[in-house]
Motif scaffolding. Sequence first.
Motif, short mmCIF file in Angstrom:
data_model
loop_
_atom_site.label_atom_id
_atom_site.label_comp_id
_atom_site.label_asym_id
_atom_site.label_seq_id
_atom_site.Cartn_x
_atom_site.Cartn_y
_atom_site.Cartn_z
N VAL A 69 -14.42 0.58 -10.63
CA VAL A 69 -14.59 0.88 -9.21
C VAL A 69 -15.87 0.18 -8.77
CG1 VAL A 69 -14.88 2.69 -7.48
CG2 VAL A 69 -13.44 3.11 -9.48
N GLU A 70 -15.75 -0.63 -7.74
CA GLU A 70 -16.90 -1.41 -7.29
C GLU A 70 -17.08 -1.26 -5.79
OE1 GLU A 70 -17.03 -5.47 -9.00
OE2 GLU A 70 -15.03 -4.94 -9.72
N TYR A 71 -18.33 -1.37 -5.37
CA TYR A 71 -18.63 -1.47 -3.94
C TYR A 71 -19.15 -2.87 -3.72
CZ TYR A 71 -20.56 -0.71 0.64
OH TYR A 71 -20.83 -0.81 1.98
N LEU A 72 -18.40 -3.66 -2.96
CA LEU A 72 -18.78 -5.04 -2.73
C LEU A 72 -18.70 -5.36 -1.25
CD1 LEU A 72 -16.66 -6.70 -5.55
CD2 LEU A 72 -19.12 -6.37 -5.58
N ALA A 73 -19.79 -5.78 -0.67
CA ALA A 73 -19.81 -6.29 0.70
C ALA A 73 -19.04 -5.41 1.68
CB ALA A 73 -19.29 -7.72 0.73
N GLY A 74 -19.30 -4.12 1.66
CA GLY A 74 -18.70 -3.24 2.64
C GLY A 74 -17.32 -2.73 2.30
N GLY A 75 -16.82 -3.01 1.11
CA GLY A 75 -15.50 -2.53 0.71
C GLY A 75 -15.55 -1.87 -0.65
N VAL A 76 -14.60 -1.01 -0.91
CA VAL A 76 -14.49 -0.34 -2.20
C VAL A 76 -13.27 -0.94 -2.90
CG1 VAL A 76 -14.10 1.85 -3.38
CG2 VAL A 76 -15.54 1.77 -1.34
N TYR A 77 -13.46 -1.38 -4.13
CA TYR A 77 -12.40 -2.04 -4.89
C TYR A 77 -12.12 -1.23 -6.15
CZ TYR A 77 -13.53 -5.79 -1.73
OH TYR A 77 -13.75 -6.52 -0.59
N ILE A 78 -10.85 -0.97 -6.37
CA ILE A 78 -10.42 -0.22 -7.55
C ILE A 78 -9.53 -1.15 -8.35
CG2 ILE A 78 -9.18 1.81 -8.38
CD1 ILE A 78 -9.80 3.05 -5.57
N ASN A 79 -9.86 -1.33 -9.61
CA ASN A 79 -9.12 -2.26 -10.45
C ASN A 79 -8.82 -1.60 -11.78
OD1 ASN A 79 -7.99 -4.45 -11.68
ND2 ASN A 79 -9.81 -5.73 -11.60
N SER A 86 -8.08 -2.39 -2.72
CA SER A 86 -9.36 -2.41 -2.02
C SER A 86 -9.20 -1.61 -0.75
CB SER A 86 -9.80 -3.85 -1.73
OG SER A 86 -8.92 -4.45 -0.80
N ALA A 87 -10.31 -1.04 -0.26
CA ALA A 87 -10.25 -0.21 0.93
C ALA A 87 -11.61 -0.18 1.62
CB ALA A 87 -9.84 1.22 0.54
N HIS A 88 -11.58 0.10 2.90
CA HIS A 88 -12.80 0.35 3.66
C HIS A 88 -13.42 1.63 3.07
CE1 HIS A 88 -15.22 1.85 7.02
NE2 HIS A 88 -15.32 0.58 7.37
N PRO A 89 -14.74 1.75 3.05
CA PRO A 89 -15.36 2.95 2.46
C PRO A 89 -14.81 4.27 3.02
CG PRO A 89 -17.04 1.30 2.81
CD PRO A 89 -15.77 0.77 3.43
N LYS A 90 -14.54 4.34 4.32
CA LYS A 90 -14.00 5.57 4.91
C LYS A 90 -12.63 5.88 4.31
CE LYS A 90 -12.10 5.62 8.97
NZ LYS A 90 -11.81 5.49 10.38
N ALA A 92 -11.54 4.80 1.36
CA ALA A 92 -11.74 5.13 -0.05
C ALA A 92 -12.19 6.58 -0.21
CB ALA A 92 -12.76 4.17 -0.68
N ALA A 93 -13.04 7.05 0.71
CA ALA A 93 -13.48 8.45 0.66
C ALA A 93 -12.30 9.39 0.90
CB ALA A 93 -14.59 8.69 1.69
N ALA A 94 -11.42 9.03 1.82
CA ALA A 94 -10.24 9.85 2.07
C ALA A 94 -9.34 9.87 0.84
CB ALA A 94 -9.47 9.32 3.28
N LEU A 95 -9.18 8.71 0.19
CA LEU A 95 -8.38 8.64 -1.03
C LEU A 95 -9.00 9.50 -2.12
CD1 LEU A 95 -6.11 7.46 -2.78
CD2 LEU A 95 -7.62 5.51 -3.22
N ALA A 96 -10.32 9.45 -2.25
CA ALA A 96 -11.01 10.25 -3.26
C ALA A 96 -10.77 11.74 -3.04
CB ALA A 96 -12.50 9.95 -3.26
N ARG A 97 -10.81 12.17 -1.78
CA ARG A 97 -10.56 13.59 -1.49
C ARG A 97 -9.14 13.99 -1.85
NH1 ARG A 97 -13.85 12.18 2.83
NH2 ARG A 97 -12.10 11.88 4.23
N VAL A 98 -8.18 13.09 -1.59
CA VAL A 98 -6.79 13.38 -1.93
C VAL A 98 -6.61 13.44 -3.44
CG1 VAL A 98 -4.45 12.45 -1.86
CG2 VAL A 98 -5.83 12.48 0.21
N ILE A 99 -7.19 12.50 -4.16
CA ILE A 99 -7.08 12.50 -5.62
C ILE A 99 -7.74 13.76 -6.18
CG2 ILE A 99 -7.88 11.36 -7.74
CD1 ILE A 99 -7.51 8.69 -6.20
N HIS A 100 -8.89 14.13 -5.65
CA HIS A 100 -9.59 15.33 -6.11
C HIS A 100 -8.75 16.57 -5.84
CE1 HIS A 100 -12.82 18.39 -6.24
NE2 HIS A 100 -13.21 17.65 -7.25
#
Length: 112
Positions: A69-79, A86-90, A92-100
């Motif tokens: 999981v990386e934060y690069l130039a304003g985006g969050v990348y999951i590999n 890849s996703a916008h930080p907002k 990615a945060a929504a995805l994290a809440r759903v996964i949690h």
Amino acid sequence: MSNYDQALRVLEQARRPGDLRIHPNDAVEALAQAGLLMPEPPEPDALDRKGWPHWKLHGYGPHKDTIHVEYLAGGVYINSPACYMSAHPKDAAALARVIHAAAYYPKGWTQA
């Protein structure tokens, strides 16, 4: 019961008899003990050459994959070997809440 309702109940119970308000330290302690505060986020495992942080999740899934999981130039990348996203930080945060939420659904997220 929603998290909001649960927090109100916890704070009401933590208020000292005769006090109109709860002390902020008592409020934070009560919310933490009830599992209503998110745990501290993990520190990055490393920084790349440009100073962007990344994390590694080892032993993920049935094949014990490593997910990056990386934060690069304003985006969050999951590999991972299974997918790349890849996703916008907002987002990615929504995805994290759903996964949690999904990870702790049978017990409720406060059991994390």
